[in-house]
Write a protein that holds these residues in place. Structure first.
Motif, short mmCIF file in Angstrom:
data_model
loop_
_atom_site.label_atom_id
_atom_site.label_comp_id
_atom_site.label_asym_id
_atom_site.label_seq_id
_atom_site.Cartn_x
_atom_site.Cartn_y
_atom_site.Cartn_z
N UNK A 3 -6.70 47.94 93.43
CA UNK A 3 -6.31 47.68 92.01
C UNK A 3 -6.06 46.25 91.82
N UNK A 4 -6.19 45.69 90.48
CA UNK A 4 -5.37 44.45 90.10
C UNK A 4 -4.20 44.83 89.12
N UNK A 5 -3.01 44.24 89.42
CA UNK A 5 -1.78 44.59 88.48
C UNK A 5 -1.77 43.47 87.54
N UNK A 6 -1.70 43.80 86.46
CA UNK A 6 -1.39 42.97 85.23
C UNK A 6 0.11 43.27 84.85
N UNK A 27 -6.52 39.94 82.46
CA UNK A 27 -7.81 38.98 82.41
C UNK A 27 -8.01 37.72 82.92
N UNK A 28 -6.54 37.45 83.56
CA UNK A 28 -6.41 35.95 84.10
C UNK A 28 -7.43 35.82 85.30
N UNK A 29 -7.56 34.69 85.88
CA UNK A 29 -8.22 34.24 87.08
C UNK A 29 -7.63 33.16 87.87
N UNK A 30 -6.50 32.52 87.23
CA UNK A 30 -5.66 31.83 87.99
C UNK A 30 -4.33 32.10 88.24
N UNK A 31 -3.63 31.55 89.13
CA UNK A 31 -2.11 31.52 89.33
C UNK A 31 -1.44 31.15 88.26
N UNK A 32 -0.36 31.78 87.82
CA UNK A 32 0.49 31.37 86.54
C UNK A 32 1.20 30.25 87.16
N UNK A 33 1.49 29.13 86.12
CA UNK A 33 2.14 27.91 86.48
C UNK A 33 3.54 28.28 87.00
N UNK A 34 4.17 28.96 85.76
CA UNK A 34 5.50 29.26 85.99
C UNK A 34 6.10 30.31 86.75
N UNK A 89 -11.56 25.82 65.29
CA UNK A 89 -12.86 25.90 65.26
C UNK A 89 -13.60 26.81 64.44
N UNK A 90 -14.85 26.83 64.55
CA UNK A 90 -15.86 27.49 63.71
C UNK A 90 -16.60 28.59 64.49
N UNK A 91 -16.03 29.25 65.49
CA UNK A 91 -17.15 30.30 66.34
C UNK A 91 -16.16 31.33 66.67
N UNK A 92 -16.62 32.37 66.85
CA UNK A 92 -15.91 33.67 67.20
C UNK A 92 -16.40 34.13 68.43
N UNK A 93 -15.28 34.28 69.17
CA UNK A 93 -15.46 34.25 70.64
C UNK A 93 -14.91 35.90 71.03
N UNK A 94 -15.80 36.75 71.77
CA UNK A 94 -15.39 38.06 71.88
C UNK A 94 -15.54 38.18 73.34
N UNK A 95 -14.46 38.99 73.83
CA UNK A 95 -14.28 39.50 75.28
C UNK A 95 -14.42 41.13 75.38
N UNK A 96 -15.18 41.62 75.68
CA UNK A 96 -15.12 43.20 75.87
C UNK A 96 -14.92 43.51 77.32
N UNK A 97 -13.66 44.31 77.41
CA UNK A 97 -13.29 44.66 78.78
C UNK A 97 -13.01 46.15 78.82
N UNK A 98 -13.89 47.00 79.11
CA UNK A 98 -13.84 48.53 79.18
C UNK A 98 -12.89 48.83 80.13
N UNK A 99 -11.96 49.88 79.50
CA UNK A 99 -10.79 50.18 80.63
C UNK A 99 -10.80 51.80 80.51
N UNK A 114 -13.08 48.48 89.50
CA UNK A 114 -14.05 47.88 88.71
C UNK A 114 -13.64 47.31 87.65
N UNK A 115 -13.33 45.98 87.65
CA UNK A 115 -12.65 45.28 86.58
C UNK A 115 -13.65 44.44 86.02
#
Lengths: 176, 281
Positions: free
Chosen positions: B191-194, B213-220, B140-150, B273-274
């Motif tokens: 907490x959330x555990x990654x 950053x995931x919001x769904x269950x992993x398929x595998x 594609x021709x876009x730039x997508x940015x996700x800012x996630x303060x840690x 504070x995710x």
């Protein structure tokens, strides 16, 4: 579980009444200090200089607030992890502080210090910096401006909510 | 071959402003997913004190959204996930532009600068930079940015281990639960555990960060996620570590292939504070 209103500076008697798990509302003056400020204060003492505030009966708040948005005395203002200040704790109680306020468990030597000096360890809700900022009525930069958010601030608080995590008899909420 | 004039050009100023606005949004407005998780925690917490603390966490994000006070005074290191479309043309250094956007956002948003020059020169850079930037090239021709303060507290609670292959799946589960038990109470729970496993040490750590950053269950690996979530919520340290059922809001796993001799596992802990905000240009 009781609720207490605490007014600073804290007396030995008011500390003895606090039991692990009790909720407290603090009104008066508290002082912020994190790792860098503790280190700087230790250096001041070794050089024979006086601390930026009177430590007797004081509550030290482990916090590094956000800058104040317009119209607020301070920005978001919650606690930081207390265990990083464990190595400085005995010295601070030797100087006469009454309580530390932060978040999370402490090392065993902290409990011993609290018992030896009749002090308490209080916890505020971590990650609730906006809610806690509303309890701060005035803020004044006291020392170490070069440390930025890690400087020592004098905060005037009203009904600042906290929980007694370790009391002066050594009962520890994290060990229950 | 795609001719140069068919490519989309992006202006530096627009990108800087986008990054700045994402930094501010992330620190003031909790994502919908996280708000729903906190409601779930409020419903399922059994300790009265724990319930009270979760309701204060909910009140806190509402105050932040309304007043402009940051959700947490630790406005974090700015971790930026950059997805760059292959048809985008840039006539500037995008990493410098992101850095300028972070500095602008933290200054204009009254967000705490928490970045030091180095581990040994511990003077504050006052701009909250350098930022941490992870790049992926996409269609594609876009730039997508996700800012996630840690935040620093929950990052300190994170661990990585090079386990031995014979330890198997159980070894991974044990290591994750041990990490959460030992370090969770001071990391602003619930907490959330990654979790990341496989790859090399840096790949494994990055997977753990991305898993946050995931919001769904992993398929595998969804069953393993659920198993770890249940084990963690039997640990009993609960909200703020002061006792209760809900110590963990969710568990997410990302995995990739690994060397025959290795079993790298990374656990990245995220406080309640995710924060994250996504935008595109």
């Amino acid at each position: 579980m009781k609720e207490h209103r605490l007014t600073t500076p804290l007396s030995k008697k008011s500390l003895a009444n606090l039991a692990c798990g009790d909720e407290v509302l603090i009104t008066g003056t508290i002082y912020t200090a994190r790792d860098a400020a503790h280190k700087a204060m230790l250096k001041m003492m070794q050089e024979g200089r006086e601390l930026p505030f009177d430590p007797r009966g004081a509550i030290i708040y482990f916090a590094g607030p956000s800058p104040a948005p317009p119209g607020f005395p301070i920005g978001s203002c919650g606690p930081t992890t207390s265990s990083r200040m464990d190595p400085f704790t005995r010295t601070m109680f030797e100087l006469g502080i009454a309580a530390q306020l932060g978040k999370g468990p402490r090392g065993q030597e902290v409990t011993k210090t609290l018992v030896d000096f009749g002090g308490v360890y209080l916890v505020a809700l971590g990650g609730a910096g906006a809610l806690l900022a509303k309890k701060v009525k005035k803020a004044k930069l006291l020392a170490f401006p070069e440390l930025g958010p890690e400087a020592v601030y004098e905060l005037e608080v009203e009904d600042f909510p906290a929980i007694v995590a370790i009391d002066s008899k050594g009962n520890n909420i994290f060990k229950r | 071959m795609l001719s140069f004039d068919l490519m989309k050009s992006i202006k530096r100023e627009g990108l800087v402003d986008l990054v700045a606005s994402l930094c501010i949004k992330a620190n003031l407005v909790l994502p919908k997913y996280q708000k729903e998780k906190l409601e779930w925690a409020l419903e399922n917490e059994t300790s009265p004190l724990g319930k009270k603390l979760i309701s204060q966490i909910i009140e806190n994000y509402k105050i932040a959204e309304k007043t402009g006070l940051a959700i947490c005074q630790d406005c974090g290191l700015a971790v930026v996930f950059l997805e760059a479309g292959r048809d985008v043309h840039l006539d500037f250094d995008i990493y410098e532009a992101i850095k300028d956007g972070v500095a602008k956002g933290y200054s204009e948003g009254h967000l705490r600068p928490s970045v030091l020059h180095s581990c040994v020169d511990r003077t504050n850079t006052k701009t909250n930079t350098p930022a941490i930037i992870h790049t992926q090239i996409v269609d594609g021709d876009k730039i997508t940015l996700t800012v996630t303060p840690k935040g620093g507290g929950s990052e300190n609670a994170s661990r990585l281990a090079m386990l031995k292959p014979y330890e198997g799946k159980q070894g991974i589960v044990d290591f994750v639960v041990k990490t959460v038990r030992e370090n969770g109470p001071s990391a602003c729970p619930p907490v959330t555990v990654g979790i990341g496993f496989g790859g090399t040490i840096e790949e494994c750590a990055l997977l753990a960060k991305k898993a946050l950053l995931a919001e769904n269950r992993s398929e595998e690996l969804g069953d393993m996620e659920k198993e770890i979530l249940e084990l963690c919520n039997n640990l009993g340290f609960g909200p703020a570590g002061l006792g209760g059922k809900i110590s963990v809001l969710d568990v997410h796993i990302l995995s990739t292939g690994c060397h025959i001799a290795t079993m790298p596992v990374a656990v990245n802990i995220q406080c309640h504070a995710a924060r994250k905000a996504t935008g595109e240009i």
